[in-house]
Design a protein around this motif. Structure first.
Motif, short mmCIF file in Angstrom:
data_model
loop_
_atom_site.label_atom_id
_atom_site.label_comp_id
_atom_site.label_asym_id
_atom_site.label_seq_id
_atom_site.Cartn_x
_atom_site.Cartn_y
_atom_site.Cartn_z
N GLY A 159 17.59 40.81 45.86
CA GLY A 159 16.97 41.27 44.62
C GLY A 159 17.87 42.15 43.79
N LEU A 160 18.15 43.37 44.27
CA LEU A 160 18.86 44.38 43.47
C LEU A 160 20.30 44.00 43.17
N MET A 161 21.07 43.65 44.19
CA MET A 161 22.48 43.34 43.97
C MET A 161 22.65 42.14 43.04
N SER A 162 21.85 41.11 43.23
CA SER A 162 21.91 39.94 42.35
C SER A 162 21.60 40.33 40.91
N LEU A 163 20.59 41.17 40.73
CA LEU A 163 20.20 41.60 39.38
C LEU A 163 21.31 42.41 38.73
N LEU A 164 21.92 43.34 39.48
CA LEU A 164 23.00 44.16 38.93
C LEU A 164 24.17 43.30 38.48
N ILE A 165 24.55 42.34 39.31
CA ILE A 165 25.67 41.45 38.96
C ILE A 165 25.33 40.66 37.70
N TRP A 166 24.13 40.12 37.65
CA TRP A 166 23.72 39.31 36.50
C TRP A 166 23.71 40.14 35.21
N ILE A 167 23.17 41.36 35.27
CA ILE A 167 23.11 42.23 34.09
C ILE A 167 24.52 42.57 33.60
N MET A 168 25.39 43.00 34.52
CA MET A 168 26.75 43.38 34.12
C MET A 168 27.54 42.19 33.60
N TRP A 169 27.29 41.03 34.18
CA TRP A 169 27.94 39.81 33.70
C TRP A 169 27.54 39.53 32.25
N LYS A 170 26.24 39.58 31.98
CA LYS A 170 25.75 39.28 30.64
C LYS A 170 26.11 40.35 29.61
N VAL A 171 26.26 41.60 30.07
CA VAL A 171 26.58 42.69 29.14
C VAL A 171 28.09 42.79 28.89
N PHE A 172 28.90 42.71 29.95
CA PHE A 172 30.33 42.99 29.83
C PHE A 172 31.22 41.75 29.85
N GLN A 173 30.76 40.63 30.39
CA GLN A 173 31.61 39.45 30.50
C GLN A 173 30.86 38.19 30.09
N ARG A 174 30.09 38.32 29.04
CA ARG A 174 29.25 37.22 28.60
C ARG A 174 30.04 35.95 28.29
N SER A 175 31.29 36.11 27.82
CA SER A 175 32.09 34.95 27.44
C SER A 175 32.66 34.20 28.65
N LYS A 176 32.61 34.84 29.83
CA LYS A 176 33.15 34.20 31.03
C LYS A 176 32.10 33.31 31.68
N SER A 177 32.58 32.27 32.35
CA SER A 177 31.66 31.32 33.01
C SER A 177 31.07 31.89 34.29
N ALA A 178 31.72 32.93 34.81
CA ALA A 178 31.24 33.58 36.03
C ALA A 178 31.70 35.04 36.03
N PRO A 179 30.95 35.92 36.66
CA PRO A 179 31.37 37.33 36.72
C PRO A 179 32.63 37.51 37.56
N SER A 180 33.42 38.53 37.23
CA SER A 180 34.65 38.80 37.96
C SER A 180 34.36 39.48 39.29
N ALA A 181 35.39 39.54 40.13
CA ALA A 181 35.25 40.21 41.43
C ALA A 181 34.92 41.68 41.26
N ALA A 182 35.44 42.30 40.19
CA ALA A 182 35.17 43.72 39.93
C ALA A 182 33.67 43.98 39.77
N ILE A 183 32.98 43.09 39.08
CA ILE A 183 31.54 43.23 38.89
C ILE A 183 30.81 43.11 40.23
N PHE A 184 31.25 42.20 41.06
CA PHE A 184 30.64 42.07 42.39
C PHE A 184 30.83 43.37 43.19
N TRP A 185 32.04 43.93 43.16
CA TRP A 185 32.31 45.15 43.92
C TRP A 185 31.52 46.34 43.38
N ILE A 186 31.44 46.47 42.08
CA ILE A 186 30.66 47.56 41.48
C ILE A 186 29.20 47.44 41.90
N SER A 187 28.68 46.23 41.87
CA SER A 187 27.28 46.00 42.26
C SER A 187 27.06 46.28 43.74
#
Length: 261
Positions: A159-187
């Motif tokens: 629940g939480l970790m998936s949501l955090l990754i998805w939010i940061m992906w859409k906010v900070f890396q929306r143009s990328k096809s997938a979130p970066s490893a940094a977003i996974f680690w932050i989450s």
């Protein structure tokens, strides 16, 4: 058809989650009895009703986490063997079996790290937080295996970790096809801190909160959260669950051997 598969998958996760919550009850009853004794005005309700009402919050959070995970995790390529089996009706055993050893091994390693730190902390802890055979009895161990291993992983990882990754992906890396490893680690780190803080209540019930107790809680649970988060990311949700369970089993074995010797 898609709605039915979504509902079927939700029910499968809910069933295993409810099993985990069921194992919370035996461990919760002594704490609830202790709380009632300290209250000036005890609620005029049957004890069974109070126990059931105490389960409402974790059940609501579980339902929310399952839904959030189903909506976000597949888009992030975060794996769950149960999810894939329910969605695609394919056998998951071969892949699960190949990843099982690393989950067990890391659970054992984290348990050994826990025990080493606990030996350092023990002289400075109040009696209620010191290691004992009773603290690792069958009830507490089963609670750790099933509530910790199933429910906490559904809440914090699916629940939480998936949501955090998805939010940061859409906010900070929306143009990328997938979130970066940094977003996974932050989450992973954020969810691990929240996982550690989730143990605040039980620590405050056991003893007054001091900087030492807070440090111990954040350090030990934070380490575990980072390991489980990494396993969820790289090996799948159920491997994180197995690792969480292995930690509790190993901790009980080590503690009992320690006091036996």
């Amino acid at each position: 058809m898609k709605n039915w598969i979504f509902q079927k998958t939700f029910l499968a996760f809910l069933c295993i989650g409810l099993i985990g919550i069921g194992f919370l009850v035996p461990a919760m009853i002594p704490l609830l009895e202790e709380q009632l004794q300290s209250l000036p005005n005890v609620p005029d309700l049957p004890f069974e009703v109070l126990v059931i009402s105490s389960l409402i919050n974790p059940m609501i959070l579980l339902i929310i986490a399952i839904i959030v995970g189903q909506l976000t995790a597949p888009r992030l390529k975060l794996d769950s063997y149960l999810y894939h089996h329910m969605q695609e009706n394919k056998s998951i055993w071969k892949t699960f079996k190949s990843n099982l050893p690393i989950g067990i091994i890391l659970g054992v390693i984290v348990s050994a790290i826990f025990f080493s730190f606990e030996l350092i902390f023990q002289p400075y802890l109040p009696e209620t937080l010191k290691m004992s055979v009773e603290s690792r009895n069958v009830v507490n161990t089963l609670n750790g295996i099933f509530y910790g291993g199933i429910v906490e992983e559904l809440l914090l990882r699916w629940g939480l970790m998936s949501l955090l990754i998805w939010i940061m992906w859409k906010v900070f890396q929306r143009s990328k096809s997938a979130p970066s490893a940094a977003i996974f680690w932050i989450s992973i780190i954020i969810s691990s801190i929240l996982f550690a803080l989730g143990h605040l209540g039980i620590n405050m019930l056991a003893a007054p909160l001091t900087p030492l107790i807070l440090t111990r809680m954040l350090l030990l649970n934070g380490i575990a959260g980072i390991v489980f988060g990494w396993l969820y990311w790289k090996k799948g949700l159920e491997i994180a669950m197995i690792s969480h369970a292995a930690l509790h089993i190993t901790t009980t074995i080590i503690t009992n051997i320690w006091f036996l010797l």
